[in-house]
Design an enzyme around this catalytic site. Structure first.
Site, PDB file in Angstrom:
ATOM      1  N   SER A 151      -5.261   5.812  -0.646  1.00  0.00           N
ATOM      2  CA  SER A 151      -5.366   5.172  -1.950  1.00  0.00           C
ATOM      3  C   SER A 151      -4.477   5.913  -2.949  1.00  0.00           C
ATOM      4  O   SER A 151      -3.459   6.511  -2.573  1.00  0.00           O
ATOM      5  CB  SER A 151      -6.833   5.170  -2.381  1.00  0.00           C
ATOM      6  OG  SER A 151      -7.011   4.462  -3.572  1.00  0.00           O
ATOM      7  N   TYR A 177       0.210  -2.064  -9.101  1.00  0.00           N
ATOM      8  CA  TYR A 177      -0.058  -1.145  -7.984  1.00  0.00           C
ATOM      9  C   TYR A 177      -1.516  -0.677  -8.021  1.00  0.00           C
ATOM     10  O   TYR A 177      -2.221  -0.707  -7.001  1.00  0.00           O
ATOM     11  CB  TYR A 177       0.894   0.045  -8.119  1.00  0.00           C
ATOM     12  CG  TYR A 177       0.726   1.182  -7.151  1.00  0.00           C
ATOM     13  CD1 TYR A 177       0.939   1.010  -5.796  1.00  0.00           C
ATOM     14  CD2 TYR A 177       0.396   2.458  -7.612  1.00  0.00           C
ATOM     15  CE1 TYR A 177       0.809   2.082  -4.914  1.00  0.00           C
ATOM     16  CE2 TYR A 177       0.278   3.531  -6.743  1.00  0.00           C
ATOM     17  CZ  TYR A 177       0.484   3.340  -5.395  1.00  0.00           C
ATOM     18  OH  TYR A 177       0.364   4.393  -4.527  1.00  0.00           O
ATOM     19  N   LYS A 214      -4.652  -1.138  -5.170  1.00  0.00           N
ATOM     20  CA  LYS A 214      -5.371  -0.036  -4.516  1.00  0.00           C
ATOM     21  C   LYS A 214      -6.857  -0.050  -4.898  1.00  0.00           C
ATOM     22  O   LYS A 214      -7.710   0.338  -4.090  1.00  0.00           O
ATOM     23  CB  LYS A 214      -4.728   1.301  -4.899  1.00  0.00           C
ATOM     24  CG  LYS A 214      -3.311   1.490  -4.345  1.00  0.00           C
ATOM     25  CD  LYS A 214      -3.298   1.872  -2.873  1.00  0.00           C
ATOM     26  CE  LYS A 214      -1.890   2.215  -2.418  1.00  0.00           C
ATOM     27  NZ  LYS A 214      -1.821   2.747  -1.063  1.00  0.00           N
TER      28      LYS A 214
HETATM   29  N1  LIG Z   1       3.852   9.813  -2.753  1.00  0.00           N
HETATM   30  C1  LIG Z   1       2.898   9.746  -3.676  1.00  0.00           C
HETATM   31  O1  LIG Z   1       2.961  10.416  -4.712  1.00  0.00           O
HETATM   32  C2  LIG Z   1       1.696   8.867  -3.465  1.00  0.00           C
HETATM   33  C3  LIG Z   1       0.649   8.973  -4.385  1.00  0.00           C
HETATM   34  C4  LIG Z   1      -0.480   8.189  -4.207  1.00  0.00           C
HETATM   35  C5  LIG Z   1      -0.576   7.340  -3.117  1.00  0.00           C
HETATM   36  N2  LIG Z   1       0.480   7.242  -2.240  1.00  0.00           N
HETATM   37  C6  LIG Z   1       0.321   6.325  -1.100  1.00  0.00           C
HETATM   38  O2  LIG Z   1       0.643   6.997   0.087  1.00  0.00           O
HETATM   39  C7  LIG Z   1       1.137   6.076   1.070  1.00  0.00           C
HETATM   40  C8  LIG Z   1       2.454   6.579   1.631  1.00  0.00           C
HETATM   41  O3  LIG Z   1       3.386   6.642   0.566  1.00  0.00           O
HETATM   42  P1  LIG Z   1       4.709   7.543   0.601  1.00  0.00           P
HETATM   43  O4  LIG Z   1       4.759   8.254  -0.693  1.00  0.00           O
HETATM   44  O5  LIG Z   1       4.781   8.300   1.859  1.00  0.00           O
HETATM   45  O6  LIG Z   1       5.804   6.376   0.524  1.00  0.00           O
HETATM   46  P2  LIG Z   1       7.057   6.017   1.477  1.00  0.00           P
HETATM   47  O7  LIG Z   1       7.844   7.239   1.740  1.00  0.00           O
HETATM   48  O8  LIG Z   1       7.706   4.874   0.781  1.00  0.00           O
HETATM   49  O9  LIG Z   1       6.378   5.511   2.825  1.00  0.00           O
HETATM   50  C9  LIG Z   1       5.682   4.286   2.834  1.00  0.00           C
HETATM   51  C10 LIG Z   1       5.397   3.854   4.250  1.00  0.00           C
HETATM   52  O10 LIG Z   1       4.694   2.596   4.194  1.00  0.00           O
HETATM   53  C11 LIG Z   1       5.428   1.648   4.974  1.00  0.00           C
HETATM   54  N3  LIG Z   1       5.316   0.293   4.435  1.00  0.00           N
HETATM   55  C12 LIG Z   1       5.593  -0.160   3.200  1.00  0.00           C
HETATM   56  N4  LIG Z   1       5.425  -1.481   3.145  1.00  0.00           N
HETATM   57  C13 LIG Z   1       5.042  -1.878   4.375  1.00  0.00           C
HETATM   58  C14 LIG Z   1       4.730  -3.134   4.960  1.00  0.00           C
HETATM   59  N5  LIG Z   1       4.775  -4.282   4.269  1.00  0.00           N
HETATM   60  N6  LIG Z   1       4.370  -3.165   6.260  1.00  0.00           N
HETATM   61  C15 LIG Z   1       4.327  -2.033   6.995  1.00  0.00           C
HETATM   62  N7  LIG Z   1       4.641  -0.817   6.513  1.00  0.00           N
HETATM   63  C16 LIG Z   1       4.981  -0.755   5.204  1.00  0.00           C
HETATM   64  C17 LIG Z   1       6.877   2.102   4.895  1.00  0.00           C
HETATM   65  O11 LIG Z   1       7.613   1.503   5.956  1.00  0.00           O
HETATM   66  P3  LIG Z   1       9.194   1.174   5.773  1.00  0.00           P
HETATM   67  O12 LIG Z   1       9.902   2.498   5.936  1.00  0.00           O
HETATM   68  O13 LIG Z   1       9.476   0.215   6.865  1.00  0.00           O
HETATM   69  O14 LIG Z   1       9.357   0.614   4.401  1.00  0.00           O
HETATM   70  C18 LIG Z   1       6.683   3.605   5.056  1.00  0.00           C
HETATM   71  O15 LIG Z   1       6.471   3.933   6.396  1.00  0.00           O
HETATM   72  C19 LIG Z   1       1.248   4.717   0.335  1.00  0.00           C
HETATM   73  O16 LIG Z   1       0.109   3.945   0.636  1.00  0.00           O
HETATM   74  C20 LIG Z   1       1.252   5.118  -1.134  1.00  0.00           C
HETATM   75  O17 LIG Z   1       0.756   4.090  -1.969  1.00  0.00           O
HETATM   76  C21 LIG Z   1       1.601   7.998  -2.378  1.00  0.00           C
END
Ligand SMILES: NC(=O)c1ccc[n+]([C@@H]2O[C@H](COP(=O)([O-])OP(=O)(O)OC[C@H]3O[C@@H](n4cnc5c(N)ncnc54)[C@H](OP(=O)(O)O)[C@@H]3O)[C@@H](O)[C@H]2O)c1
Length: 251
Positions: free
Chosen positions: A144, A163, A167
């Site tokens: 989340s 967003y 969530k």
């Molecule tokens: N980084 C932060 O600060 C943060 C904070 C709070 C929550 N989050 C949450 O943590 C999770 C991971 O984020 P991240 O920061 O690691 O971002 P990221 O580097 O953009 O990685 C996102 C991952 O989700 C996949 N994805 C996106 N859309 C998709 C879809 N329609 N179907 C299947 N896979 C999909 C992407 O695949 P592709 O490579 O194919 O696009 C990638 O593997 C997310 O749920 C995000 O909301 C992150």
């Protein structure tokens, strides 16, 4: 029996770091879901070092697909997977909206976020539930974000309506599933603010870089989340909204 973990969106960012963590543990089967198993990024996952007795499986899941999760589970069963100890619904996205205020948001963009960030994890939950129910201590973790807290939204100084709402919908369903499944440890997790590939455009557009001490490192995020998972119990952990640092967030 090997410890079996499935991580969605494991080709980059937090999902990849979680995958590396579980592959570094012995006697583990780590299953990575990716959108395109034939991509260079997905193929490179095979080069990640693995502990003794540990192996990697890769399956295709597009979060918006109504059939991918079920097909992936069927493929896994064909490959001898008879249970899942841990499912991490990590895949998610944030498309920086042109107009972030509620009065102006695009409802089409809202529905796209809900499809990926709320319905996607529930599709994964529904498809993996029978295999989770075969584990001794099954855990489902929903990735989340603090931006999805209804209570804390007044404290988040960013216009994250689209967003955050997607969530928040996911959080609601996770909390509901906790009530419906006494056999399952199921909870939401805020991973902290981490400068991943997906987060950078958000950070830039919302000028988050100006805020001191806002970010955490990917190592601290992953270690914190895995500590929560390792110590998880139905009584203490399930049905709650955790932060990677061990604090509990308001829904
Ligand atoms: N980084 C932060 O600060 C943060 C904070 C709070 C929550 N989050 C949450 O943590 C999770 C991971 O984020 P991240 O920061 O690691 O971002 P990221 O580097 O953009 O990685 C996102 C991952 O989700 C996949 N994805 C996106 N859309 C998709 C879809 N329609 N179907 C299947 N896979 C999909 C992407 O695949 P592709 O490579 O194919 O696009 C990638 O593997 C997310 O749920 C995000 O909301 C992150």
């Amino acid at each position: 029996m090997p410890y079996t973990v499935l991580i969605s969106g494991a080709n980059k960012g937090l999902g990849l770091a979680l995958l590396e963590k579980y592959l570094s543990r012995p006697d583990t089967i780590a299953i990575a879901t990716v959108r395109d198993p034939s991509s260079k990024e997905a193929k490179a996952l095979h080069d990640i070092p693995k502990a003794s007795g540990t192996k990697l499986l890769i399956v295709k899941v597009e979060s918006r697909s109504e059939t991918d999760c079920l097909s992936a589970v069927s493929t896994l069963k064909d490959q001898g997977i008879s249970h899942l100890d841990l499912v991490i619904a990590n895949a998610g996205y944030y498309n920086v909206p042109a107009e972030p205020q509620v009065a102006k948001i695009s409802t089409k963009l809202l529905m796209e976020h809900v499809d990926v960030n709320a319905a996607g994890p529930i599709r994964l939950f529904q498809a993996t539930l029978p295999l989770l129910q075969k584990a001794q201590k099954p855990i489902f973790m929903y990735m989340s974000t603090m931006a999805g807290s209804i209570t804390a939204t007044g404290d988040v100084p960013f216009p994250v309506a689209v967003y955050g709402a997607s969530k928040a919908a996911g959080n609601f369903l996770i909390r509901r599933a906790h009530q419906e499944h006494p056999e399952l440890i199921i909870f939401s997790m805020h991973p902290g603010a981490v400068k991943t590939e997906g987060a950078v455009p958000v950070i830039e557009s919302l000028k988050m870089d100006d805020i001191p001490d806002f970010f955490t490192t990917i190592d601290k995020s992953i270690d914190g989340m895995v500590e929560r998972i390792d110590g998880a119990t139905k009584e203490e952990t399930s049905g709650k909204f955790w932060s990677f640092d061990g604090s509990i967030l308001p829904w």
